[in-house]
Design a protein around this motif. Structure first.
Motif, short mmCIF file in Angstrom:
data_model
loop_
_atom_site.label_atom_id
_atom_site.label_comp_id
_atom_site.label_asym_id
_atom_site.label_seq_id
_atom_site.Cartn_x
_atom_site.Cartn_y
_atom_site.Cartn_z
N UNK A 157 0.83 -1.19 0.00
CA UNK A 157 0.00 0.00 0.00
C UNK A 157 0.86 1.25 0.00
N UNK A 158 0.81 2.01 -1.08
CA UNK A 158 1.51 3.28 -1.12
C UNK A 158 0.61 4.36 -0.51
N UNK A 159 1.12 5.08 0.45
CA UNK A 159 0.37 6.18 1.05
C UNK A 159 1.13 7.47 0.79
N UNK A 160 0.41 8.51 0.39
CA UNK A 160 1.03 9.78 0.06
C UNK A 160 0.38 10.87 0.91
N UNK A 161 1.16 11.45 1.82
CA UNK A 161 0.67 12.51 2.69
C UNK A 161 0.76 13.85 1.98
N UNK A 162 -0.34 14.60 1.97
CA UNK A 162 -0.40 15.82 1.18
C UNK A 162 -0.84 17.02 2.03
N UNK A 168 0.24 4.33 10.21
CA UNK A 168 1.63 4.78 10.14
C UNK A 168 2.26 4.14 8.89
N UNK A 169 3.43 3.54 9.00
CA UNK A 169 4.06 2.98 7.81
C UNK A 169 5.05 1.88 8.19
N UNK A 170 5.36 1.07 7.18
CA UNK A 170 6.39 0.04 7.29
C UNK A 170 7.71 0.58 6.75
N UNK A 171 7.63 1.20 5.57
CA UNK A 171 8.79 1.72 4.87
C UNK A 171 8.61 3.22 4.60
N UNK A 176 16.91 -6.83 11.53
CA UNK A 176 15.82 -7.47 10.81
C UNK A 176 15.63 -6.82 9.44
N UNK A 177 15.47 -7.63 8.43
CA UNK A 177 15.17 -7.14 7.09
C UNK A 177 13.66 -6.91 6.98
N UNK A 178 13.22 -5.67 6.71
CA UNK A 178 11.77 -5.40 6.62
C UNK A 178 11.08 -6.29 5.60
N UNK A 179 9.91 -6.74 5.94
CA UNK A 179 9.11 -7.59 5.07
C UNK A 179 8.26 -6.70 4.16
N UNK A 180 8.39 -6.88 2.86
CA UNK A 180 7.64 -6.05 1.92
C UNK A 180 6.21 -6.55 1.71
N UNK A 181 5.91 -7.77 2.14
CA UNK A 181 4.55 -8.31 2.00
C UNK A 181 3.61 -7.51 2.92
N UNK A 182 2.65 -6.84 2.32
CA UNK A 182 1.71 -6.06 3.10
C UNK A 182 2.29 -4.76 3.64
N UNK A 183 3.43 -4.33 3.11
CA UNK A 183 4.08 -3.12 3.61
C UNK A 183 3.28 -1.87 3.24
N UNK A 184 3.28 -0.92 4.16
CA UNK A 184 2.72 0.41 3.91
C UNK A 184 3.89 1.35 3.69
N UNK A 185 3.86 2.07 2.58
CA UNK A 185 4.96 2.95 2.18
C UNK A 185 4.54 4.40 2.33
#
Length: 251
Positions: free
Chosen positions: A53-58, A169-172, A199-208
């Protein structure tokens, strides 16, 4: 003189009692607020699917949004825009375009304050004011809240929770707002995120987390292309989360 003195003492005594009662009520309310259970912010979606999920704060950067929308169309990606109420009020037509092109519009507060420095009531006003403005423009209410600066203290979390919002919030983090964040660095933070705390962040289901910046516009095609090659698809938050059981995906 004697009568006046007695009255003054009585008034002072009653005033003191009133202040003590008031102080006790305020203290009790604060204690109860601290004890009230609060849902934790959502930082990642629990899933074994290659979905992000890409999230863009504006709150600024409207000049970059048309290019971002075109890139998202080419990459067949849908994202969630978290907008402030003051930005939405200034850019209603652009907000309509964002929504009409299949992207989700959610709540970033009204004036981009520091939520941790506000009371529960003041945070709720920030959220409700933005909700009203967004609904008036696109005809849909917001139900997710991304706190400005990523602050997640008790007052902000309680404000959102009491209004029926889920705090995001976010993962990445692209950290694209920094001057030293080049397009290459921004892309690498998402495509090949650094090890944190061993720990290597898991990209599965990550919020960006992203923002409308010039270098983000340049990095976005690289991010979408590379992750698509890895089999990832990009969905809005509504596409990721079921409301019956937070943390699962609809895929």
């Amino acid at each position: 003189m004697f009568i006046n003195l007695r009255i003054s003492r009585r008034v002072l005594s009653l005033g003191g009692i009133f202040l003590l009662l008031f102080a006790g009520i305020v203290l009790e309310n604060r204690i109860m607020a601290c004890k009230a259970p609060v849902l934790k912010p959502i930082e990642q979606i629990k899933t074994d699917q290659k979905v992000m999920g890409l999230t863009i704060n504006v709150d600024w950067g409207e000049e970059y949004i048309p290019a971002i929308l075109d890139t998202l169309d080419k990459g067949n990606a849908q994202v969630t825009f978290f907008v402030t109420g003051r930005w939405a009020k200034k850019n209603p037509e652009l907000l309509k375009i964002m929504a009409n092109r299949g992207h989700q519009i959610e709540n970033h507060g009204y004036s981009h304050p520091h939520p941790d420095q506000l009371s529960v009531g003041a945070n709720q006003e920030e959220i409700k004011k933005t909700e009203s403005i967004v609904e008036g423009i696109i005809g849909r209410k917001t139900h997710f809240y991304a706190p400005p600066y990523g602050e997640n203290g008790v007052s902000g979390l309680q404000a959102a929770d009491q209004l029926g919002y889920k705090t995001i919030l976010w993962t990445l983090d692209t950290v694209d707002w920094r001057a030293d964040s080049t397009p290459e660095i921004i892309a690498k933070r998402i495509i090949n995120p650094a090890i944190r705390f061993g720990i290597k962040p898991n990209k599965f289901g990550a919020l960006v987390l992203m923002h409308p910046k010039a270098n983000t516009v340049k990095a976005l095609p690289v991010i979408l292309d590379q992750l698509a090659r890895e089999g990832f698809v990009f969905q809005t938050l509504d596409g990721l989360i079921t409301f019956d059981q937070t943390g699962d995906t609809t895929s």
